[in-house]
Design a protein around this motif. Sequence first.
Motif, mmCIF file in Angstrom:
data_model
loop_
_atom_site.group_PDB
_atom_site.id
_atom_site.type_symbol
_atom_site.label_atom_id
_atom_site.label_comp_id
_atom_site.label_asym_id
_atom_site.label_seq_id
_atom_site.Cartn_x
_atom_site.Cartn_y
_atom_site.Cartn_z
ATOM 1 N N CYS A 50 26.833 -27.663 -29.626
ATOM 2 C CA CYS A 50 26.565 -26.374 -30.272
ATOM 3 C C CYS A 50 25.179 -25.844 -29.926
ATOM 4 O O CYS A 50 24.934 -24.645 -30.039
ATOM 5 C CB CYS A 50 26.734 -26.494 -31.785
ATOM 6 N N GLN A 51 24.263 -26.720 -29.494
ATOM 7 C CA GLN A 51 22.938 -26.264 -29.089
ATOM 8 C C GLN A 51 23.024 -25.302 -27.908
ATOM 9 O O GLN A 51 22.199 -24.417 -27.756
ATOM 10 C CB GLN A 51 22.035 -27.448 -28.732
ATOM 11 N N ALA A 52 24.034 -25.463 -27.076
ATOM 12 C CA ALA A 52 24.211 -24.566 -25.932
ATOM 13 C C ALA A 52 24.561 -23.148 -26.395
ATOM 14 O O ALA A 52 24.130 -22.175 -25.785
ATOM 15 C CB ALA A 52 25.300 -25.100 -25.006
ATOM 16 N N LEU A 53 25.328 -23.043 -27.488
ATOM 17 C CA LEU A 53 25.715 -21.728 -27.995
ATOM 18 C C LEU A 53 24.735 -21.183 -29.019
ATOM 19 O O LEU A 53 24.482 -19.987 -29.082
ATOM 20 C CB LEU A 53 27.102 -21.802 -28.638
ATOM 21 N N TYR A 54 24.203 -22.061 -29.847
ATOM 22 C CA TYR A 54 23.288 -21.674 -30.918
ATOM 23 C C TYR A 54 22.036 -22.543 -30.846
ATOM 24 O O TYR A 54 21.866 -23.463 -31.636
ATOM 25 C CB TYR A 54 23.948 -21.861 -32.294
ATOM 26 N N PRO A 55 21.155 -22.290 -29.889
ATOM 27 C CA PRO A 55 19.969 -23.140 -29.752
ATOM 28 C C PRO A 55 19.064 -23.037 -30.975
ATOM 29 O O PRO A 55 18.899 -21.962 -31.557
ATOM 30 C CB PRO A 55 19.276 -22.615 -28.500
ATOM 31 N N SER A 56 18.505 -24.180 -31.366
ATOM 32 C CA SER A 56 17.572 -24.215 -32.486
ATOM 33 C C SER A 56 16.218 -23.697 -32.025
ATOM 34 O O SER A 56 15.817 -23.884 -30.879
ATOM 35 C CB SER A 56 17.410 -25.643 -32.998
ATOM 36 N N SER A 57 15.505 -23.084 -32.963
ATOM 37 C CA SER A 57 14.142 -22.661 -32.659
ATOM 38 C C SER A 57 13.250 -23.895 -32.583
ATOM 39 O O SER A 57 13.617 -24.978 -33.040
ATOM 40 C CB SER A 57 13.638 -21.719 -33.753
ATOM 41 N N ASP A 58 12.074 -23.717 -32.026
ATOM 42 C CA ASP A 58 11.124 -24.828 -31.951
ATOM 43 C C ASP A 58 10.790 -25.345 -33.345
ATOM 44 O O ASP A 58 10.673 -26.553 -33.563
ATOM 45 C CB ASP A 58 9.846 -24.400 -31.230
ATOM 46 N N GLN A 59 10.661 -24.424 -34.285
ATOM 47 C CA GLN A 59 10.334 -24.806 -35.658
ATOM 48 C C GLN A 59 11.472 -25.628 -36.280
ATOM 49 O O GLN A 59 11.228 -26.638 -36.943
ATOM 50 C CB GLN A 59 10.069 -23.556 -36.495
ATOM 51 N N ALA A 60 12.716 -25.229 -36.043
ATOM 52 C CA ALA A 60 13.864 -25.967 -36.577
ATOM 53 C C ALA A 60 13.968 -27.352 -35.945
ATOM 54 O O ALA A 60 14.259 -28.330 -36.628
ATOM 55 C CB ALA A 60 15.151 -25.186 -36.349
ATOM 56 N N LEU A 61 13.704 -27.443 -34.644
ATOM 57 C CA LEU A 61 13.733 -28.746 -33.974
ATOM 58 C C LEU A 61 12.645 -29.666 -34.516
ATOM 59 O O LEU A 61 12.863 -30.858 -34.710
ATOM 60 C CB LEU A 61 13.581 -28.573 -32.463
ATOM 61 N N GLN A 62 11.462 -29.106 -34.780
ATOM 62 C CA GLN A 62 10.378 -29.906 -35.334
ATOM 63 C C GLN A 62 10.742 -30.403 -36.738
ATOM 64 O O GLN A 62 10.512 -31.565 -37.070
ATOM 65 C CB GLN A 62 9.093 -29.093 -35.380
ATOM 66 N N LYS A 63 11.333 -29.538 -37.543
ATOM 67 C CA LYS A 63 11.765 -29.923 -38.893
ATOM 68 C C LYS A 63 12.804 -31.042 -38.814
ATOM 69 O O LYS A 63 12.723 -32.029 -39.556
ATOM 70 C CB LYS A 63 12.350 -28.716 -39.616
ATOM 71 N N GLY A 68 13.914 -37.016 -39.393
ATOM 72 C CA GLY A 68 14.533 -38.199 -38.796
ATOM 73 C C GLY A 68 15.886 -37.957 -38.182
ATOM 74 O O GLY A 68 16.667 -38.878 -38.010
ATOM 75 N N ALA A 69 16.163 -36.721 -37.828
ATOM 76 C CA ALA A 69 17.446 -36.409 -37.208
ATOM 77 C C ALA A 69 17.477 -36.947 -35.779
ATOM 78 O O ALA A 69 16.449 -37.076 -35.128
ATOM 79 C CB ALA A 69 17.673 -34.897 -37.193
ATOM 80 N N ALA A 70 18.679 -37.259 -35.333
ATOM 81 C CA ALA A 70 18.841 -37.751 -33.970
ATOM 82 C C ALA A 70 18.517 -36.646 -32.975
ATOM 83 O O ALA A 70 18.802 -35.488 -33.216
ATOM 84 C CB ALA A 70 20.271 -38.226 -33.760
ATOM 85 N N VAL A 71 17.941 -37.035 -31.875
ATOM 86 C CA VAL A 71 17.639 -36.088 -30.809
ATOM 87 C C VAL A 71 18.883 -35.910 -29.980
ATOM 88 O O VAL A 71 19.530 -36.879 -29.585
ATOM 89 C CB VAL A 71 16.472 -36.600 -29.933
ATOM 90 N N GLY A 72 19.279 -34.671 -29.722
ATOM 91 C CA GLY A 72 20.480 -34.399 -28.932
ATOM 92 C C GLY A 72 20.237 -34.597 -27.462
ATOM 93 O O GLY A 72 19.743 -33.722 -26.798
ATOM 94 N N ASN A 73 20.581 -35.733 -26.952
ATOM 95 C CA ASN A 73 20.419 -36.013 -25.514
ATOM 96 C C ASN A 73 21.734 -35.936 -24.834
ATOM 97 O O ASN A 73 22.720 -36.309 -25.263
ATOM 98 C CB ASN A 73 19.810 -37.389 -25.286
#
Length: 73
Positions: A50-63, A68-73
């Motif tokens: 879903c990151q491809a369709l709805y990318p998170s903002s830098d602020q949301a990724l930092q939050k 402790g959310a998993a990093v989408g690799n």
Amino acid sequence: MNTYVLAAVVFSVGLALAGCQTSQSRQAELATICADPNNRAPKSGYWSECQALYPSSDQALQKDYLLGAAVGN
């Protein structure tokens, strides 16, 4: 014997083609799945797709990282 081999090859190719999705149908399916905000959550199984369709903002990724959310690799 050759007729059976040829028939098996044609049948196998037909099955393989039937199982393929076009990129347009995949995008449409993902749009439907990602329309649900729960599927866009970092711990969701669809998060990275879903990151491809709805990318998170830098602020949301930092939050997400700080929570402790998993990093989408």
